[in-house]
Motif scaffolding. Structure first.
Motif, PDB file in Angstrom:
ATOM      1  N   VAL A  69      42.705  35.921  27.152  1.00 10.58           N
ATOM      2  CA  VAL A  69      42.353  34.835  28.102  1.00 10.58           C
ATOM      3  C   VAL A  69      43.657  34.162  28.531  1.00 10.58           C
ATOM      4  CG1 VAL A  69      40.306  34.170  27.009  1.00 10.58           C
ATOM      5  CG2 VAL A  69      42.313  33.354  26.099  1.00 10.58           C
ATOM      6  N   LEU A  70      43.622  33.667  29.539  1.00  6.94           N
ATOM      7  CA  LEU A  70      44.741  32.954  30.302  1.00  6.94           C
ATOM      8  C   LEU A  70      44.160  31.424  30.329  1.00  6.94           C
ATOM      9  CD1 LEU A  70      45.419  34.887  33.402  1.00  6.94           C
ATOM     10  CD2 LEU A  70      46.670  34.958  31.392  1.00  6.94           C
ATOM     11  N   LEU A  71      45.152  30.614  29.776  1.00  4.48           N
ATOM     12  CA  LEU A  71      44.762  28.959  29.761  1.00  4.48           C
ATOM     13  C   LEU A  71      45.561  28.445  30.932  1.00  4.48           C
ATOM     14  CD1 LEU A  71      43.748  26.875  28.025  1.00  4.48           C
ATOM     15  CD2 LEU A  71      46.061  26.489  26.932  1.00  4.48           C
ATOM     16  N   THR A  72      44.426  27.558  31.704  1.00  8.69           N
ATOM     17  CA  THR A  72      45.072  27.077  32.805  1.00  8.69           C
ATOM     18  C   THR A  72      44.278  25.492  32.825  1.00  8.69           C
ATOM     19  OG1 THR A  72      45.254  27.101  35.283  1.00  8.69           O
ATOM     20  CG2 THR A  72      42.928  27.926  34.235  1.00  8.69           C
ATOM     21  N   ALA A  73      44.552  24.739  33.994  1.00  6.88           N
ATOM     22  CA  ALA A  73      43.829  23.694  34.191  1.00  6.88           C
ATOM     23  C   ALA A  73      43.407  23.357  35.409  1.00  6.88           C
ATOM     24  CB  ALA A  73      44.513  22.404  33.451  1.00  6.88           C
ATOM     25  N   VAL A  74      42.293  22.318  35.543  1.00  9.78           N
ATOM     26  CA  VAL A  74      42.028  21.913  36.838  1.00  9.78           C
ATOM     27  C   VAL A  74      42.941  20.750  37.228  1.00  9.78           C
ATOM     28  CG1 VAL A  74      40.136  20.692  38.029  1.00  9.78           C
ATOM     29  CG2 VAL A  74      39.535  22.320  36.283  1.00  9.78           C
ATOM     30  N   THR A  75      43.376  21.150  38.627  1.00 13.37           N
ATOM     31  CA  THR A  75      44.175  20.057  39.135  1.00 13.37           C
ATOM     32  C   THR A  75      43.406  18.877  40.022  1.00 13.37           C
ATOM     33  OG1 THR A  75      44.833  21.175  41.231  1.00 13.37           O
ATOM     34  CG2 THR A  75      46.067  21.578  39.118  1.00 13.37           C
ATOM     35  N   THR A  76      43.992  17.894  40.464  1.00 14.82           N
ATOM     36  CA  THR A  76      43.649  16.984  41.157  1.00 14.82           C
ATOM     37  C   THR A  76      43.482  17.245  42.542  1.00 14.82           C
ATOM     38  OG1 THR A  76      45.646  15.612  41.408  1.00 14.82           O
ATOM     39  CG2 THR A  76      44.202  14.818  39.705  1.00 14.82           C
ATOM     40  N   ASP A  77      44.486  18.307  43.014  1.00 18.47           N
ATOM     41  CA  ASP A  77      44.497  18.602  44.361  1.00 18.47           C
ATOM     42  C   ASP A  77      43.129  19.900  44.424  1.00 18.47           C
ATOM     43  OD1 ASP A  77      44.515  19.740  46.723  1.00 18.47           O
ATOM     44  OD2 ASP A  77      46.806  20.000  46.825  1.00 18.47           O
ATOM     45  N   THR A  78      42.062  19.667  44.947  1.00 21.38           N
ATOM     46  CA  THR A  78      40.950  20.737  44.832  1.00 21.38           C
ATOM     47  C   THR A  78      41.235  21.644  45.781  1.00 21.38           C
ATOM     48  OG1 THR A  78      39.899  19.386  46.568  1.00 21.38           O
ATOM     49  CG2 THR A  78      39.193  18.867  44.515  1.00 21.38           C
ATOM     50  N   ARG A  79      42.398  21.668  46.530  1.00 19.48           N
ATOM     51  CA  ARG A  79      42.781  22.982  47.313  1.00 19.48           C
ATOM     52  C   ARG A  79      43.792  23.619  46.629  1.00 19.48           C
ATOM     53  NH1 ARG A  79      44.794  19.646  52.119  1.00 19.48           N
ATOM     54  NH2 ARG A  79      45.586  18.447  50.244  1.00 19.48           N
ATOM     55  N   ALA A  80      44.513  23.496  45.489  1.00 12.29           N
ATOM     56  CA  ALA A  80      45.563  24.028  44.803  1.00 12.29           C
ATOM     57  C   ALA A  80      44.639  24.765  43.881  1.00 12.29           C
ATOM     58  CB  ALA A  80      46.399  22.979  44.150  1.00 12.29           C
ATOM     59  N   SER A 117      33.685  24.705  24.762  1.00 13.61           N
ATOM     60  CA  SER A 117      33.799  25.009  26.228  1.00 13.61           C
ATOM     61  C   SER A 117      33.014  26.333  26.233  1.00 13.61           C
ATOM     62  CB  SER A 117      35.129  25.278  26.788  1.00 13.61           C
ATOM     63  OG  SER A 117      35.883  26.089  26.387  1.00 13.61           O
ATOM     64  N   GLU A 118      32.917  26.905  27.527  1.00 15.49           N
ATOM     65  CA  GLU A 118      32.294  28.331  27.486  1.00 15.49           C
ATOM     66  C   GLU A 118      33.152  29.312  26.636  1.00 15.49           C
ATOM     67  OE1 GLU A 118      32.245  31.051  31.332  1.00 15.49           O
ATOM     68  OE2 GLU A 118      32.839  28.891  31.735  1.00 15.49           O
ATOM     69  N   VAL A 119      32.605  30.073  26.420  1.00 16.57           N
ATOM     70  CA  VAL A 119      33.204  31.413  25.463  1.00 16.57           C
ATOM     71  C   VAL A 119      33.823  32.333  26.635  1.00 16.57           C
ATOM     72  CG1 VAL A 119      32.929  33.357  23.813  1.00 16.57           C
ATOM     73  CG2 VAL A 119      31.961  30.891  23.623  1.00 16.57           C
ATOM     74  N   VAL A 120      35.073  32.568  26.366  1.00 17.08           N
ATOM     75  CA  VAL A 120      35.609  33.753  27.566  1.00 17.08           C
ATOM     76  C   VAL A 120      36.330  34.521  26.631  1.00 17.08           C
ATOM     77  CG1 VAL A 120      37.113  34.085  29.369  1.00 17.08           C
ATOM     78  CG2 VAL A 120      36.191  31.989  29.491  1.00 17.08           C
ATOM     79  N   ASN A 121      35.723  35.936  26.647  1.00 20.17           N
ATOM     80  CA  ASN A 121      36.413  37.086  25.974  1.00 20.17           C
ATOM     81  C   ASN A 121      36.759  36.646  24.381  1.00 20.17           C
ATOM     82  OD1 ASN A 121      36.620  38.849  28.195  1.00 20.17           O
ATOM     83  ND2 ASN A 121      38.772  38.269  28.663  1.00 20.17           N
ATOM     84  N   LEU A 171      39.591  28.261  30.471  1.00 20.95           N
ATOM     85  CA  LEU A 171      40.149  29.615  29.882  1.00 20.95           C
ATOM     86  C   LEU A 171      39.800  30.810  31.268  1.00 20.95           C
ATOM     87  CD1 LEU A 171      39.123  29.699  26.259  1.00 20.95           C
ATOM     88  CD2 LEU A 171      41.294  29.462  27.392  1.00 20.95           C
ATOM     89  N   LEU A 172      40.343  31.660  31.432  1.00 20.69           N
ATOM     90  CA  LEU A 172      40.230  32.617  32.586  1.00 20.69           C
ATOM     91  C   LEU A 172      40.446  34.003  31.800  1.00 20.69           C
ATOM     92  CD1 LEU A 172      42.069  31.357  35.642  1.00 20.69           C
ATOM     93  CD2 LEU A 172      39.697  30.980  34.968  1.00 20.69           C
ATOM     94  N   PRO A 173      39.584  34.875  32.171  1.00 24.53           N
ATOM     95  CA  PRO A 173      39.886  36.154  31.474  1.00 24.53           C
ATOM     96  C   PRO A 173      40.837  36.902  32.293  1.00 24.53           C
ATOM     97  CG  PRO A 173      37.938  36.253  33.116  1.00 24.53           C
ATOM     98  CD  PRO A 173      38.292  34.826  33.167  1.00 24.53           C
ATOM     99  N   SER A 174      41.681  37.638  31.089  1.00 30.66           N
ATOM    100  CA  SER A 174      42.753  38.205  31.568  1.00 30.66           C
ATOM    101  C   SER A 174      42.729  39.924  31.576  1.00 30.66           C
ATOM    102  CB  SER A 174      43.981  38.125  30.565  1.00 30.66           C
ATOM    103  OG  SER A 174      43.834  38.862  29.295  1.00 30.66           O
ATOM    104  N   ASP A 175      43.409  40.513  32.407  1.00 27.70           N
ATOM    105  CA  ASP A 175      43.175  41.762  32.392  1.00 27.70           C
ATOM    106  C   ASP A 175      43.242  42.629  31.013  1.00 27.70           C
ATOM    107  OD1 ASP A 175      43.205  41.381  35.170  1.00 27.70           O
ATOM    108  OD2 ASP A 175      45.290  41.845  35.718  1.00 27.70           O
ATOM    109  N   THR A 176      43.963  42.270  30.164  1.00 27.61           N
ATOM    110  CA  THR A 176      44.135  42.883  28.800  1.00 27.61           C
ATOM    111  C   THR A 176      43.285  42.600  27.982  1.00 27.61           C
ATOM    112  OG1 THR A 176      45.384  40.974  27.951  1.00 27.61           O
ATOM    113  CG2 THR A 176      46.699  42.885  29.055  1.00 27.61           C
ATOM    114  N   GLY A 177      41.983  41.896  28.219  1.00 27.21           N
ATOM    115  CA  GLY A 177      40.735  41.156  27.401  1.00 27.21           C
ATOM    116  C   GLY A 177      40.976  40.185  26.789  1.00 27.21           C
TER     117      GLY A 177
END
Length: 113
Positions: free
Chosen positions: A59-70, A2-6, A51-57
């Motif tokens: 990463v935070l691991l998360t995932a795309v949900t089926t509810d596009t509004r969530a 995937s894309e490289v994050v931090n 992966l999302l960048p965290s404030d500490t440098g």
């Protein structure tokens, strides 16, 4: 990869899938569930990971949900991996962050370019 994050990326490899199953618990999720189905579903679900960048440098691991509004959350992984289960319990979600760590890899400088 995937894309490289931090300096980190998500890698869906056979070793990562086996690591996830070992940490999460490679057991039947429903009648007639097989080890091959669990491996396939883990690979499919891992495609939702982000992966999302965290404030500490880091990463935070998360995932795309089926509810596009969530907002993204690890529940998005469960929507695919546990899709044939009756429910996603708090205990399942609690062990998920550790179980998903095999999919997150440190990327060495210049790698993947």
């Amino acid at each position: 990869m995937s894309e490289v994050v931090n300096g980190y990326a998500i890698r869906v490899t056979q070793a990562a899938i086996e690591g996830f199953l070992a940490l999460y618990g490679d057991k039947s999720r429903y009648p007639d569930d097989t080890a091959d189905e669990r491996r396939r579903d883990a690979a499919l679900a891992a495609q939702r990971l982000r992966l999302l960048p965290s404030d500490t440098g880091g990463v935070l691991l998360t995932a795309v949900t089926t509810d596009t509004r969530a907002e993204m959350s690890l529940r998005g992984f469960m929507e695919t991996y546990e899709r044939n289960s009756d429910e996603c319990t708090a205990a399942m979600l609690q062990r998920l962050p550790l179980a998903l760590t095999p999919f997150v890899s440190r990327v060495e400088e210049g790698e993947g370019q």
